[in-house]
Design an enzyme around this catalytic site. Sequence first.
Site, PDB file in Angstrom:
ATOM      1  N   PHE A  71      -5.344  51.563  63.259  1.00 59.88           N
ATOM      2  CA  PHE A  71      -5.570  52.574  62.227  1.00 59.88           C
ATOM      3  C   PHE A  71      -6.896  53.280  62.493  1.00 59.88           C
ATOM      4  O   PHE A  71      -7.953  52.648  62.532  1.00 59.88           O
ATOM      5  CB  PHE A  71      -5.574  51.930  60.839  1.00 59.88           C
ATOM      6  CG  PHE A  71      -5.680  52.945  59.730  1.00 59.88           C
ATOM      7  CD1 PHE A  71      -4.574  53.652  59.310  1.00 59.88           C
ATOM      8  CD2 PHE A  71      -6.920  53.198  59.118  1.00 59.88           C
ATOM      9  CE1 PHE A  71      -4.677  54.601  58.297  1.00 59.88           C
ATOM     10  CE2 PHE A  71      -7.025  54.149  58.109  1.00 59.88           C
ATOM     11  CZ  PHE A  71      -5.903  54.848  57.699  1.00 59.88           C
ATOM     12  N   VAL A  72      -6.818  54.577  62.674  1.00 61.83           N
ATOM     13  CA  VAL A  72      -8.029  55.339  62.983  1.00 61.83           C
ATOM     14  C   VAL A  72      -8.332  56.371  61.899  1.00 61.83           C
ATOM     15  O   VAL A  72      -7.446  56.763  61.133  1.00 61.83           O
ATOM     16  CB  VAL A  72      -7.887  56.060  64.353  1.00 61.83           C
ATOM     17  CG1 VAL A  72      -7.890  55.068  65.499  1.00 61.83           C
ATOM     18  CG2 VAL A  72      -6.637  56.929  64.401  1.00 61.83           C
ATOM     19  N   ASP A  96       2.883  58.868  64.647  1.00 61.17           N
ATOM     20  CA  ASP A  96       2.974  57.408  64.635  1.00 61.17           C
ATOM     21  C   ASP A  96       4.452  57.006  64.697  1.00 61.17           C
ATOM     22  O   ASP A  96       5.034  56.924  65.776  1.00 61.17           O
ATOM     23  CB  ASP A  96       2.280  56.887  63.371  1.00 61.17           C
ATOM     24  CG  ASP A  96       2.187  55.373  63.319  1.00 61.17           C
ATOM     25  OD1 ASP A  96       2.438  54.727  64.346  1.00 61.17           O
ATOM     26  OD2 ASP A  96       1.848  54.834  62.248  1.00 61.17           O
ATOM     27  N   GLU A 130      -0.177  68.833  64.717  1.00 66.39           N
ATOM     28  CA  GLU A 130      -0.344  67.571  63.984  1.00 66.39           C
ATOM     29  C   GLU A 130      -1.614  66.850  64.418  1.00 66.39           C
ATOM     30  O   GLU A 130      -2.090  67.034  65.536  1.00 66.39           O
ATOM     31  CB  GLU A 130       0.866  66.647  64.274  1.00 66.39           C
ATOM     32  CG  GLU A 130       1.814  66.481  63.114  1.00 66.39           C
ATOM     33  CD  GLU A 130       1.276  65.649  61.959  1.00 66.39           C
ATOM     34  OE1 GLU A 130       0.104  65.802  61.567  1.00 66.39           O
ATOM     35  OE2 GLU A 130       2.035  64.834  61.426  1.00 66.39           O
ATOM     36  N   GLY A 154      -4.426  66.819  57.445  1.00 64.07           N
ATOM     37  CA  GLY A 154      -4.964  66.241  58.674  1.00 64.07           C
ATOM     38  C   GLY A 154      -5.093  67.196  59.842  1.00 64.07           C
ATOM     39  O   GLY A 154      -5.883  66.981  60.756  1.00 64.07           O
ATOM     40  N   LYS A 193       0.544  57.729  68.922  1.00 65.08           N
ATOM     41  CA  LYS A 193       0.619  56.263  68.929  1.00 65.08           C
ATOM     42  C   LYS A 193       2.036  55.875  69.325  1.00 65.08           C
ATOM     43  O   LYS A 193       2.869  55.582  68.460  1.00 65.08           O
ATOM     44  CB  LYS A 193       0.351  55.717  67.521  1.00 65.08           C
ATOM     45  CG  LYS A 193      -1.104  55.543  67.159  1.00 65.08           C
ATOM     46  CD  LYS A 193      -1.222  54.564  66.000  1.00 65.08           C
ATOM     47  CE  LYS A 193      -1.801  55.223  64.804  1.00 65.08           C
ATOM     48  NZ  LYS A 193      -1.962  54.303  63.655  1.00 65.08           N
ATOM     49  N   ARG A 222     -12.195  62.400  56.746  1.00 63.95           N
ATOM     50  CA  ARG A 222     -11.540  63.482  57.493  1.00 63.95           C
ATOM     51  C   ARG A 222     -12.564  64.334  58.235  1.00 63.95           C
ATOM     52  O   ARG A 222     -12.254  64.949  59.250  1.00 63.95           O
ATOM     53  CB  ARG A 222     -10.747  64.390  56.547  1.00 63.95           C
ATOM     54  CG  ARG A 222      -9.520  63.737  55.913  1.00 63.95           C
ATOM     55  CD  ARG A 222      -8.682  64.817  55.217  1.00 63.95           C
ATOM     56  NE  ARG A 222      -7.721  64.275  54.266  1.00 63.95           N
ATOM     57  CZ  ARG A 222      -6.507  63.852  54.578  1.00 63.95           C
ATOM     58  NH1 ARG A 222      -6.115  63.884  55.835  1.00 63.95           N
ATOM     59  NH2 ARG A 222      -5.697  63.388  53.651  1.00 63.95           N
TER      60      ARG A 222
HETATM   61  P1  5GP Z   1       4.595  59.137  60.946  1.00 61.11           P
HETATM   62  O1  5GP Z   1       5.630  59.729  60.065  1.00 61.11           O
HETATM   63  O2  5GP Z   1       4.595  59.635  62.369  1.00 61.11           O
HETATM   64  O3  5GP Z   1       4.579  57.638  60.885  1.00 61.11           O
HETATM   65  O4  5GP Z   1       3.264  59.508  60.252  1.00 61.11           O
HETATM   66  C1  5GP Z   1       2.350  60.375  60.718  1.00 61.11           C
HETATM   67  C2  5GP Z   1       1.292  60.525  59.637  1.00 61.11           C
HETATM   68  O5  5GP Z   1       0.816  59.235  59.201  1.00 61.11           O
HETATM   69  C3  5GP Z   1       0.101  61.254  60.194  1.00 61.11           C
HETATM   70  O6  5GP Z   1       0.222  62.635  60.023  1.00 61.11           O
HETATM   71  C4  5GP Z   1      -1.022  60.650  59.392  1.00 61.11           C
HETATM   72  O7  5GP Z   1      -1.156  61.358  58.183  1.00 61.11           O
HETATM   73  C5  5GP Z   1      -0.563  59.239  59.101  1.00 61.11           C
HETATM   74  N1  5GP Z   1      -1.129  58.273  60.080  1.00 61.11           N
HETATM   75  C6  5GP Z   1      -0.496  57.672  61.099  1.00 61.11           C
HETATM   76  N2  5GP Z   1      -1.330  56.873  61.792  1.00 61.11           N
HETATM   77  C7  5GP Z   1      -2.537  56.997  61.203  1.00 61.11           C
HETATM   78  C8  5GP Z   1      -3.836  56.421  61.468  1.00 61.11           C
HETATM   79  O8  5GP Z   1      -4.093  55.644  62.395  1.00 61.11           O
HETATM   80  N3  5GP Z   1      -4.843  56.789  60.623  1.00 61.11           N
HETATM   81  C9  5GP Z   1      -4.656  57.637  59.573  1.00 61.11           C
HETATM   82  N4  5GP Z   1      -5.717  57.924  58.824  1.00 61.11           N
HETATM   83  N5  5GP Z   1      -3.457  58.199  59.304  1.00 61.11           N
HETATM   84  C10 5GP Z   1      -2.410  57.870  60.107  1.00 61.11           C
HETATM   85 MG    MG Z   2      -0.542  64.111  58.947  1.00 63.10          MG
END
Ligand code: 5GP
Ligand code: MG
Length: 181
Positions: free
Chosen positions: A153-154, A104, A100, A45, A132, A166
């Site tokens: 979700f984006v 999230d 990054e 990403g 987020k 992507r």
């Molecule tokens: P975290 O461990 O912070 O929950 O996860 C972060 C990862 O989850 C990001 O690097 C991404 O790969 C994925 N992710 C989180 N939110 C989104 C979203 O809205 N869309 C997409 N496509 N991936 C997300």
């Molecule tokens: Mg990621």
Amino acid sequence: MFLDQDIAQVLVSQTQIEKETKRLAAEVSNDYKDKYPIVVGLLKGCIPFMSDLIKHLDFHLEMGFMDVSSYHGGTESTVDVKIEKDLSMPVKDRHILIAEDIVDSGRTLNAVINLLRSRGAKSIEVVTMLDKPEGRKIDYKPKYIGVSIPKVFVVGYGLDYQERYRNVPYVGILKPKVYET
Ligand code: 5GP
Ligand code: MG
């Protein structure tokens, strides 16, 4: 673009991405002048953002990449991170700037930060295009944030839905029909 037809709403436009990337690069450049950091991208990403960002970073740096997948098993607060691809250089006594696409829950980042800290990194900060804050399960605030978005979700600008989208050059929300097929 052909892919535009799958997007219901543009959340962050190409113009806004460009503006925020330059702002972040100026902040980071100011802080890292003499630090010769390793800018660590989390695959896949990070690719569009990291590629755009580094072109505006005005200091010596090394690029590194990691590919990690997280399994949120067990309790809510634990996360096991599997390293699919590890860094190719030692991080001991080095300044680390993680690039990054989005933060999230904060779990992935938390695990990566703990790992790099255990290896003796001198400092570890995070630059993320998107944040987020409402999704957070672990109390963590990245130092450099491009745009904060609501808990939706984006896709696009590195972010995928089932490995697609992507390459969309902006950040958007998918049409519901995409999930039905
Ligand atoms: P975290 O461990 O912070 O929950 O996860 C972060 C990862 O989850 C990001 O690097 C991404 O790969 C994925 N992710 C989180 N939110 C989104 C979203 O809205 N869309 C997409 N496509 N991936 C997300
Ligand atoms: Mg990621």
